[in-house]
Structure formats: C-alpha cells, structure tokens
Design a protein around this motif. Structure first.
Motif, PDB file in Angstrom:
ATOM      1  N   ALA A 141       0.836  -1.202   0.000  1.00 17.35           N
ATOM      2  CA  ALA A 141       0.000   0.000   0.000  1.00 17.35           C
ATOM      3  C   ALA A 141       0.868   1.249   0.000  1.00 17.35           C
ATOM      4  O   ALA A 141       0.524   2.247  -0.639  1.00 17.35           O
ATOM      5  N   MET A 142       1.982   1.209   0.712  1.00 18.07           N
ATOM      6  CA  MET A 142       2.877   2.373   0.735  1.00 18.07           C
ATOM      7  C   MET A 142       3.512   2.603  -0.631  1.00 18.07           C
ATOM      8  O   MET A 142       3.743   3.733  -1.031  1.00 18.07           O
ATOM      9  N   ILE A 143       3.778   1.528  -1.354  1.00 22.70           N
ATOM     10  CA  ILE A 143       4.354   1.667  -2.690  1.00 22.70           C
ATOM     11  C   ILE A 143       3.310   2.223  -3.656  1.00 22.70           C
ATOM     12  O   ILE A 143       3.619   3.062  -4.500  1.00 22.70           O
ATOM     13  N   ASP A 144       2.070   1.769  -3.522  1.00 21.23           N
ATOM     14  CA  ASP A 144       1.016   2.208  -4.428  1.00 21.23           C
ATOM     15  C   ASP A 144       0.417   3.557  -4.038  1.00 21.23           C
ATOM     16  O   ASP A 144      -0.300   4.157  -4.831  1.00 21.23           O
ATOM     17  N   LEU A 145       0.675   4.055  -2.844  1.00 17.90           N
ATOM     18  CA  LEU A 145       0.068   5.302  -2.386  1.00 17.90           C
ATOM     19  C   LEU A 145       0.427   6.500  -3.260  1.00 17.90           C
ATOM     20  O   LEU A 145      -0.466   7.255  -3.656  1.00 17.90           O
ATOM     21  N   PRO A 146       1.689   6.725  -3.594  1.00 19.66           N
ATOM     22  CA  PRO A 146       1.978   7.877  -4.464  1.00 19.66           C
ATOM     23  C   PRO A 146       1.267   7.801  -5.817  1.00 19.66           C
ATOM     24  O   PRO A 146       0.854   8.816  -6.360  1.00 19.66           O
ATOM     25  N   LYS A 147       1.115   6.592  -6.344  1.00 12.87           N
ATOM     26  CA  LYS A 147       0.427   6.446  -7.628  1.00 12.87           C
ATOM     27  C   LYS A 147      -1.047   6.817  -7.505  1.00 12.87           C
ATOM     28  O   LYS A 147      -1.619   7.417  -8.411  1.00 12.87           O
ATOM     29  N   SER A 148      -1.657   6.470  -6.380  1.00 12.32           N
ATOM     30  CA  SER A 148      -3.072   6.781  -6.228  1.00 12.32           C
ATOM     31  C   SER A 148      -3.299   8.248  -5.860  1.00 12.32           C
ATOM     32  O   SER A 148      -4.367   8.789  -6.127  1.00 12.32           O
ATOM     33  N   LEU A 149      -2.316   8.907  -5.270  1.00  5.96           N
ATOM     34  CA  LEU A 149      -2.463  10.321  -4.916  1.00  5.96           C
ATOM     35  C   LEU A 149      -2.056  11.251  -6.047  1.00  5.96           C
ATOM     36  O   LEU A 149      -2.332  12.452  -5.971  1.00  5.96           O
ATOM     37  N   GLU A 150      -1.424  10.738  -7.062  1.00  3.77           N
ATOM     38  CA  GLU A 150      -0.931  11.575  -8.147  1.00  3.77           C
ATOM     39  C   GLU A 150      -2.017  12.421  -8.804  1.00  3.77           C
ATOM     40  O   GLU A 150      -1.823  13.621  -9.003  1.00  3.77           O
ATOM     41  N   PRO A 151      -3.190  11.888  -9.140  1.00  5.90           N
ATOM     42  CA  PRO A 151      -4.209  12.749  -9.743  1.00  5.90           C
ATOM     43  C   PRO A 151      -4.663  13.869  -8.812  1.00  5.90           C
ATOM     44  O   PRO A 151      -4.950  14.977  -9.259  1.00  5.90           O
ATOM     45  N   ILE A 152      -4.706  13.595  -7.531  1.00  6.99           N
ATOM     46  CA  ILE A 152      -5.137  14.632  -6.582  1.00  6.99           C
ATOM     47  C   ILE A 152      -4.075  15.704  -6.451  1.00  6.99           C
ATOM     48  O   ILE A 152      -4.378  16.901  -6.424  1.00  6.99           O
ATOM     49  N   LEU A 153      -2.812  15.280  -6.388  1.00  5.21           N
ATOM     50  CA  LEU A 153      -1.744  16.253  -6.188  1.00  5.21           C
ATOM     51  C   LEU A 153      -1.472  17.085  -7.436  1.00  5.21           C
ATOM     52  O   LEU A 153      -1.034  18.228  -7.328  1.00  5.21           O
ATOM     53  N   THR A 154      -1.704  16.521  -8.601  1.00  7.20           N
ATOM     54  CA  THR A 154      -1.413  17.263  -9.828  1.00  7.20           C
ATOM     55  C   THR A 154      -2.619  18.022 -10.368  1.00  7.20           C
ATOM     56  O   THR A 154      -2.479  18.792 -11.314  1.00  7.20           O
ATOM     57  N   ALA A 155      -3.795  17.807  -9.808  1.00  4.70           N
ATOM     58  CA  ALA A 155      -4.981  18.511 -10.300  1.00  4.70           C
ATOM     59  C   ALA A 155      -4.883  19.992  -9.954  1.00  4.70           C
ATOM     60  O   ALA A 155      -4.486  20.379  -8.869  1.00  4.70           O
ATOM     61  N   ARG A 156      -5.241  20.792 -10.884  1.00  4.79           N
ATOM     62  CA  ARG A 156      -5.229  22.246 -10.690  1.00  4.79           C
ATOM     63  C   ARG A 156      -6.661  22.729 -10.565  1.00  4.79           C
ATOM     64  O   ARG A 156      -7.491  22.454 -11.427  1.00  4.79           O
ATOM     65  N   LEU A 157      -6.923  23.408  -9.498  1.00  2.00           N
ATOM     66  CA  LEU A 157      -8.246  23.992  -9.320  1.00  2.00           C
ATOM     67  C   LEU A 157      -8.159  25.478  -9.670  1.00  2.00           C
ATOM     68  O   LEU A 157      -7.182  26.141  -9.335  1.00  2.00           O
ATOM     69  N   ASP A 158      -9.153  25.989 -10.342  1.00  2.00           N
ATOM     70  CA  ASP A 158      -9.146  27.421 -10.629  1.00  2.00           C
ATOM     71  C   ASP A 158      -9.517  28.184  -9.361  1.00  2.00           C
ATOM     72  O   ASP A 158     -10.026  27.635  -8.393  1.00  2.00           O
ATOM     73  N   ASN A 159      -9.276  29.463  -9.373  1.00  2.00           N
ATOM     74  CA  ASN A 159      -9.511  30.302  -8.194  1.00  2.00           C
ATOM     75  C   ASN A 159     -10.969  30.294  -7.763  1.00  2.00           C
ATOM     76  O   ASN A 159     -11.265  30.343  -6.573  1.00  2.00           O
ATOM     77  N   ALA A 160     -11.874  30.231  -8.715  1.00  2.00           N
ATOM     78  CA  ALA A 160     -13.292  30.265  -8.361  1.00  2.00           C
ATOM     79  C   ALA A 160     -13.673  29.026  -7.550  1.00  2.00           C
ATOM     80  O   ALA A 160     -14.422  29.118  -6.568  1.00  2.00           O
TER      81      ALA A 160
END
Length: 143
Positions: free
Chosen positions: A98-117
């Motif tokens: 799970a620790m090895i797969d954790l960065p892979k599963s968090l990648e979309p969340i960490l790289t997603a850009r939210l606009d200011n609104a």
C-alpha cells in the motif's frame, strides 16, 4: 537373605533398580522443542518446534526421560506463534504494498489544478458566516 534392611541393599541390587523420578535425565529434544516453539515468531522455528515436540514425546512417553510436559506444550505453542508470524508477515506485506502504491493513487489529486473560483467556493463553504461577510471575493482570490 543378606541380613541388611532393604534400603541398604548391596551393589548388585542397585544395578538392576529403576532410576528414581528425580534421577531421570531431561530430554534434550523436549527442551529444544519448547525453546523453538517460544521462538516461533521467527517463522521456521515454529515448524522445527512441532517436529522436535513430536520427537520429544516419542522419547519421553515411556518415562525414561523427563520433559513430556515440555514436549506436549511445544506443539500448540508452535502453532500459535507460527500463526502469529504468518499474520504479521501478511500484514507487513500488505502495508508495504500500500505504501508503494500510495503515491500512484495520490498523483491525480496532487497534480490537479483547481481554478480560483473553485477554491473560493470551497473556502466559502467551510468558513463561518461572519468571515464570509467580512472578506470579499477579491481578497480571497488575492490570498
């Protein structure tokens, strides 16, 4: 008849007498089985504890040596410590995977850009009413 009381029998009678229970030697197999069963948390020693326990029972069951209780106790202790070893090993394997797969599963969340609104709206949703009234949208966007 020798004329001596029975407790003072001659040397020829002593050679044929059965050893007293306190004079019987301990079974090395039984002691080894018990120690290996306690060390069963290391995996292979649990298996060896079962094997030595069975051999210890075979050596001690006729009363030639002491240690029957140790040999009998070694078998269930080995089973329990072996089962605990297997559960700990599986748990550690799952945690490490799970620790090895954790960065892979968090990648979309960490790289997603939210606009200011979207950020302003999410902050407005969790902020208190007085704070929402006191702070304008321009101040939030600048912040």
């Amino acid at each position: 008849m020798s004329g001596f009381p029975p407790q003072y029998a001659g040397p020829t009678d002593a050679a044929y007498a059965a050893p007293l229970p306190s004079q019987r030697p301990w079974s090395a197999l039984a002691i080894t089985a018990f120690v290996l069963s306690i060390l069963g948390f290391f995996g292979i020693t649990a298996v060896l504890g079962i094997i030595f326990g069975i051999a210890g029972i075979a050596v001690t069951h006729r009363g030639r040596r002491k240690g029957l209780g140790l040999a009998i106790a070694a078998i269930p202790i080995s089973l329990v410590t072996g089962a605990v070893f297997v559960m700990v090993a599986l748990t550690m394997t799952l945690v490490f995977r799970a620790m090895i797969d954790l960065p892979k599963s968090l990648e979309p969340i960490l790289t997603a850009r939210l606009d200011n609104a979207a950020l302003v709206e999410s902050f407005r949703g969790i902020a208190s009413a007085p704070l929402n009234e006191a702070v304008s949208e321009e101040e939030l966007r600048a912040w």
